[in-house]
Write a protein that holds these residues in place. Sequence first.
Motif, mmCIF file in Angstrom:
data_model
loop_
_atom_site.group_PDB
_atom_site.id
_atom_site.type_symbol
_atom_site.label_atom_id
_atom_site.label_comp_id
_atom_site.label_asym_id
_atom_site.label_seq_id
_atom_site.Cartn_x
_atom_site.Cartn_y
_atom_site.Cartn_z
ATOM 1 N N LYS A 1 0.850 -1.192 0.000
ATOM 2 C CA LYS A 1 0.000 0.000 0.000
ATOM 3 C C LYS A 1 0.888 1.245 0.000
ATOM 4 C CE LYS A 1 -0.649 0.254 5.027
ATOM 5 N NZ LYS A 1 -0.204 1.617 5.300
ATOM 6 N N PRO A 2 0.443 2.327 -0.632
ATOM 7 C CA PRO A 2 -0.851 2.573 -1.283
ATOM 8 C C PRO A 2 -0.819 2.354 -2.794
ATOM 9 C CG PRO A 2 0.306 4.642 -1.063
ATOM 10 C CD PRO A 2 1.239 3.586 -0.542
ATOM 11 N N VAL A 3 0.066 1.489 -3.272
ATOM 12 C CA VAL A 3 0.305 1.322 -4.715
ATOM 13 C C VAL A 3 -0.543 0.178 -5.268
ATOM 14 C CG1 VAL A 3 2.061 0.747 -6.444
ATOM 15 C CG2 VAL A 3 2.649 2.211 -4.501
ATOM 16 N N THR B 1 -1.331 7.854 -5.918
ATOM 17 C CA THR B 1 -1.510 7.158 -4.644
ATOM 18 C C THR B 1 -2.368 7.969 -3.684
ATOM 19 O OG1 THR B 1 0.618 8.037 -3.853
ATOM 20 C CG2 THR B 1 0.616 5.817 -4.801
ATOM 21 N N ARG C 1 -1.857 11.722 2.522
ATOM 22 C CA ARG C 1 -1.385 11.600 1.136
ATOM 23 C C ARG C 1 -1.984 12.705 0.269
ATOM 24 N NH1 ARG C 1 -3.074 5.997 1.697
ATOM 25 N NH2 ARG C 1 -1.367 4.840 2.662
ATOM 26 N N SER D 1 3.069 9.746 -9.512
ATOM 27 C CA SER D 1 2.925 8.681 -8.529
ATOM 28 C C SER D 1 2.293 9.198 -7.244
ATOM 29 C CB SER D 1 4.294 8.060 -8.229
ATOM 30 O OG SER D 1 4.187 7.081 -7.204
#
Length: 301
Positions: free
Chosen positions: A182-184, A264, A217, A260
């Motif tokens: 996480k968070p990918v 995410t 995030r 990215s």
Amino acid sequence: MSYQVKLQISPVYDLLSSLMAYSKCSKAFDLDNQWVKKVRNELDKDFMAEMDSLSLPFPLIALLIWRCPDNSNLDAVTNWLASLTVGEVFEQVSPFLLENVPNDIGTIKNDVISVFTQWYTKYYKDQELKIQKLLSQERDRFDDCLSNLGPQKTIEMFCNGLAIEEHEELKEVVLVPVYHTKPVNVVFDDYKGFLIILYPVEAPEENDLFPPDRLMRMTRALADEKRLRILKILSSGNRSFTDLVEVMELSKSNLHYHLSLLRTAGLISIHHVPFTNQDKYGIRAGVFDDVKQMLERYVFH
């Protein structure tokens, strides 16, 4: 819709994702260098040396887990692999791989059994019950979303903005909840006719005094001029990576980094066309309302 979407829940996939988090040590993962150092301190030197010497083919391993008749636990998977001859392993994977089966498939099989067994004992066993409880909760959510939203919207919701476009060769998308990467979203598109996507599942917040990871995030992603410019550009319509490189005048690696963080954080969507290089980025509908609601929920509750 030309493809189906299915959910597979197994701690073996998450064990695989924990090995990816350890081996790749990507800045995109929540489990960063400090976590890797902590884990390495708990491993014996011989096993660390074995791990460092290997380059595990993660898409092939995910395929083997998918092909296992019973992938509900590690023993079932490793016992099944151990029972197969090299020729039988070849037969299990060759109809599904876009590329040729590696010549050292027998060695890969033995490496997977060895590494998975040791990694489970030395690291994963202590995490399994808590993580399995977390992952198993995804079943009801998936069934509800699929019945109400359909395949594409379900994938987009579960994968935080990843939209899998239709393609004549794509018949099935397998969603797999995991914790460690996480968070990918980890998209394995190395197969004929289907994808396996390891999507991140968040653990519940243990202390409501601290902001949720997703809110952090989002706010971090917004706190940068370049990323705000990217959002401004995408507000006029979806753009390819090449388009964004030209407009932003950034190096490819720098743009990858900013995209990215935006991805995410769930602020942008990526429209992925399987088996092609035609992906496009866009702003997720309603995402700024989500930021406002999450911020207000955290501050005022």
